[in-house]
Write a protein that holds these residues in place. Structure first.
Motif, PDB file in Angstrom:
ATOM      1  N   ARG A   1       3.220   9.488  -1.709  1.00 26.95           N
ATOM      2  CA  ARG A   1       3.389   7.824  -2.115  1.00 26.95           C
ATOM      3  C   ARG A   1       3.798   6.688  -1.612  1.00 26.95           C
ATOM      4  O   ARG A   1       5.066   6.893  -1.884  1.00 26.95           O
ATOM      5  N   LEU A   2       3.399   6.081  -1.006  1.00 26.07           N
ATOM      6  CA  LEU A   2       4.274   4.799  -0.668  1.00 26.07           C
ATOM      7  C   LEU A   2       4.491   3.981  -1.429  1.00 26.07           C
ATOM      8  O   LEU A   2       3.848   3.450  -1.942  1.00 26.07           O
ATOM      9  N   ALA A   3       4.991   2.954  -2.228  1.00 22.38           N
ATOM     10  CA  ALA A   3       5.864   1.798  -3.625  1.00 22.38           C
ATOM     11  C   ALA A   3       6.587   1.486  -3.443  1.00 22.38           C
ATOM     12  O   ALA A   3       6.094   0.600  -4.033  1.00 22.38           O
ATOM     13  N   HIS A   4       6.843   0.640  -1.713  1.00 18.86           N
ATOM     14  CA  HIS A   4       7.334  -0.230  -1.452  1.00 18.86           C
ATOM     15  C   HIS A   4       7.146  -0.954   0.186  1.00 18.86           C
ATOM     16  O   HIS A   4       6.926   0.272   1.112  1.00 18.86           O
ATOM     17  N   GLY A   5       6.936  -1.834   0.575  1.00 18.11           N
ATOM     18  CA  GLY A   5       7.334  -2.396   1.827  1.00 18.11           C
ATOM     19  C   GLY A   5       5.915  -3.185   2.389  1.00 18.11           C
ATOM     20  O   GLY A   5       5.088  -3.634   1.406  1.00 18.11           O
ATOM     21  N   PRO A   6       5.603  -3.627   3.580  1.00 17.68           N
ATOM     22  CA  PRO A   6       4.987  -4.629   3.787  1.00 17.68           C
ATOM     23  C   PRO A   6       2.758  -4.189   3.944  1.00 17.68           C
ATOM     24  O   PRO A   6       2.763  -4.731   3.208  1.00 17.68           O
ATOM     25  N   LEU A   7       2.914  -2.759   4.179  1.00 21.70           N
ATOM     26  CA  LEU A   7       1.756  -1.775   3.755  1.00 21.70           C
ATOM     27  C   LEU A   7       1.154  -1.828   2.356  1.00 21.70           C
ATOM     28  O   LEU A   7       0.831  -2.520   2.301  1.00 21.70           O
TER      29      LEU A   7
ATOM     30  N   ARG B   1      -7.556   4.139  -3.977  1.00 24.27           N
ATOM     31  CA  ARG B   1      -7.141   5.176  -3.189  1.00 24.27           C
ATOM     32  C   ARG B   1      -7.020   4.980  -1.780  1.00 24.27           C
ATOM     33  O   ARG B   1      -8.209   5.518  -0.940  1.00 24.27           O
ATOM     34  N   ILE B   2      -5.838   4.888  -1.068  1.00 25.75           N
ATOM     35  CA  ILE B   2      -5.961   4.641   0.557  1.00 25.75           C
ATOM     36  C   ILE B   2      -5.372   5.027   1.423  1.00 25.75           C
ATOM     37  O   ILE B   2      -4.237   5.967   1.140  1.00 25.75           O
ATOM     38  N   LEU B   3      -6.084   6.897   1.932  1.00 29.23           N
ATOM     39  CA  LEU B   3      -4.522   7.619   3.069  1.00 29.23           C
ATOM     40  C   LEU B   3      -4.184   7.593   4.253  1.00 29.23           C
ATOM     41  O   LEU B   3      -5.980   7.720   4.328  1.00 29.23           O
ATOM     42  N   ILE B   4      -3.464   7.316   4.719  1.00 37.57           N
ATOM     43  CA  ILE B   4      -2.982   7.239   5.461  1.00 37.57           C
ATOM     44  C   ILE B   4      -3.128   8.530   6.119  1.00 37.57           C
ATOM     45  O   ILE B   4      -2.421   9.640   5.373  1.00 37.57           O
TER      46      ILE B   4
END
Length: 423
Positions: free
Chosen positions: A289-295, A405-408
């Motif tokens: 799970r990505l928690a921070h950053g531009p995306l 929910r977005i999954l790359i």
């Protein structure tokens, strides 16, 4: 600003016309020129398999480090920076150290053809031999028998995680052929932990082990790992462990944890070390799970997840993980290499996806075009479109379906680009 190691790595890419050319002759020649660092390593745990090698290695490392041991670890491919492949006594190799050992290997090689993976593996072995540690964890790059890591005569332990069909152009078309390549890491008299396998695969591994007198610790025979009432239960001949579920998400991580625990218990690890193996492992781009950053900013109220699985077994793992998550519309952003079985990957995930946005993988010559990926998704029955970039895809989904929910997913190369871009 380019690091010095980047320039050397770029030169190393041009030393051999093929990216992959399985034979050990070039590796032995260079190791000889370097004074055979592979003979001076701290005790080696050698890990092969199609899926779960990295997660299993990360759990073993977490367990050993919790016991106070210093651990070298070698893994591939890297996600954002090459340095991730070489961990010296617990720390990623520094830029200066990496530049020095790459230059030393380049000089010793003398411009003779050698593949990028071979020369960089020799560099890792050189760094490991010169740095004090208690353990060396070596992850196979491809296959096993002819992989550049398969140069240690007497590892302390070998591990074969689940074997499935991948890289057929190098390893063979059938499961038994591929299993034969993976079983090439077995050594005379050295115990091997075997993760869950299909019967045809296990037959090949058992036959090879019998020939070499290599004792096996086989999933379902010598050890068991399963979930019960929200806990991980592990059982072997030493008794039962009742542990928290792995911190790496997904039901497939139960099997990976089982292999790691079987290895740690064989090495005499304590209950505390075993608990740390499942609760403290860190392994990016595996249902992360990505928690921070531009995306994440672009995703707004959407959850943003990242996974690098890229073959049919990887698709099954993603589908099983999504099935266990709280119900929520799930949109995939998918990029894949043209060497992978995209139909096999999409088959299990199709039922879990509301939509799919296809992207090509930036900077990868072997990427499927967004249009080819879109066509494969449509064929699998998923509503599919394309986007210029991952960022554009995230923005479009967030606008259309806030709170989803977005999954790359679909490739470690895509995942590495995402982690770089997202800081």
């Amino acid at each position: 600003m380019s690091d010095g190691s980047d320039l050397i790595l770029a030169r190393m890419m041009s030393l051999h016309p093929k990216i992959i050319d399985l034979t050990l002759d070039r590796v032995w020649r260079l190791l000889d020129a370097l004074g055979h660092p592979e003979r001076d390593l701290p005790p080696v745990i050698h890990i092969a398999g199609t899926n779960g090698k990295g997660s299993t290695q990360a759990m073993i490392r977490a367990g050993l480090e919790a016991a106070g041991d210093k651990v070298h670890a070698y893994t591939s491919p890297h996600l954002a920076r090459f340095h991730e492949r070489i961990r010296l006594a617990g720390e990623l190799i520094s830029e200066d150290h990496l530049t020095d050992i790459l230059e030393e290997c380049e000089t010793a090689n003398g411009g003779i053809p050698i593949t990028y993976f071979e020369i960089t593996t020799c560099a890792a072995l050189l760094a490991f031999a010169r740095t004090e540690a208690d353990w060396t964890l070596l992850e196979v790059g491809l296959g096993g028998r002819l992989d550049a890591t398969n140069v240690v005569d007497a590892p302390r332990l070998t591990i074969i995680t689940p074997v499935s069909v991948d890289h057929q152009q190098y390893l063979g078309e059938t499961l038994p052929e591929i299993a034969g390549e993976k079983a090439g890491i077995l050594k005379r008299g050295v115990p091997c932990v075997v993760g869950p396998q299909e019967e045809a695969t296990l037959d090949v591994i058992e036959a090879k082990a019998a020939k070499l007198g290599a004792p096996l610790l086989v999933h379902g025979q010598h050890w068991h790992a399963f979930e019960e009432r929200g806990r991980l239960i592990f059982q072997d001949e030493n008794g039962l462990l009742d542990l928290p579920l792995p911190n790496l998400p997904g039901p497939h991580q139960i099997d990976n944890a089982g292999a790691a625990l079987a290895a740690l218990r064989h090495l005499g690890a304590s209950g505390a070390a075993c608990e740390a193996a499942v609760t403290k492992a860190h392994w990016p781009a595996r249902m992360q799970r990505l928690a921070h950053g531009p995306l994440v900013d672009a995703a707004g109220t959407c959850e943003l997840w990242l996974d690098g699985g890229h073959n049919p077994a990887g698709g099954l793992a993603v589908a099983a993980t999504l099935a266990r998550m709280p119900q929520k519309p799930t949109h995939l952003i998918l990029g894949m290499l043209n060497t992978k079985d995209i139909a096999g990957y999409l088959r299990p995930v199709a039922a879990r996806a509301q939509s799919l946005t296809a992207v090509s993988i930036p900077g990868e010559a072997n990427t499927l075009s967004a249009e080819e990926t879109q066509a494969a998704a449509a064929k699998a029955g998923i509503a599919a479109g394309t986007a210029e970039s991952v960022l554009a895809a995230v923005r479009a989904i967030a606008e259309k379906d806030p709170g989803a929910r977005i999954l790359i997913c679909g490739s470690l190369y895509l995942a590495g680009g995402v982690l770089k871009e997202n800081g």
